[in-house]
Design an enzyme around this catalytic site. Sequence first.
Site, PDB file in Angstrom:
ATOM      1  CE  LYS A  45      -3.317  -1.723   2.890  1.00 31.53           C
ATOM      2  NZ  LYS A  45      -3.643  -1.623   4.262  1.00 31.53           N
ATOM      3  NE  ARG A  94      17.235  -8.991   3.931  1.00 37.66           N
ATOM      4  CZ  ARG A  94      16.108  -8.406   3.566  1.00 37.66           C
ATOM      5  NH1 ARG A  94      15.982  -7.107   3.660  1.00 37.66           N
ATOM      6  NH2 ARG A  94      15.101  -9.125   3.126  1.00 37.66           N
ATOM      7  CB  SER A 131      12.888  -2.005   0.175  1.00 39.94           C
ATOM      8  OG  SER A 131      13.976  -2.325  -0.633  1.00 39.94           O
TER       9      SER A 131
END
Length: 166
Positions: A45, A94, A131
């Site tokens: 969103k 990661r 991100s």
Amino acid sequence: MAKKFVKAVFPGSFDPITNGHIDVVKRGVKLFDELIIAVGKSGVKDELFTQAERVEMIKELVADMPEVSVQSYECLTVEYAASVGATAMLRGLRNLTDVHYEFQLAMTNRAVAGIETIFVMTSEQYGFTSSTLIREVAKLGGNVGELLPESVYEKVKQRLCENHSS
Ligand code: ADP
């Protein structure tokens, strides 16, 4: 035996592309003859950049890497990979949370499309770079400059200014 030409796809949403993603690309370039950064729909969103904007900003960043190209795609990732003749998929890891998720994804992709996934571990300094977190921190005014390529950081600041004033 003739050397195999290996074309790989690095799929993701890259909203925005981070130093962690670039680290994965630089490692991938050493492993494959050709690497396509495949920019999918973000599906969230709080999208910061459109798919076309993400493609453009990544193209600028890899302009000096001849083996790397950037494309957008709309379909299932494995279908896209097959359509460009890629035989491998590149993904970055990661932490153990990534391993759990990526393991399942890689097994599914191999089962449905026979494509192999190659994982590279990120550099220690990018182990916490995501991100999603960058979008959240930047929106709250935090300094995410260390985690992004400079040109991307400038665009993030510009976008947040535009969003505030609209
Ligand atoms: P998704 O859209 O699947 O959430 P992203 O667009 O965030 O994925 O990232 C694409 C790929 O890059 C994934 O394999 C993800 O694990 C990897 N990645 C994201 N951030 C980093 C990082 N800091 N270091 C290494 N790999 C990363």
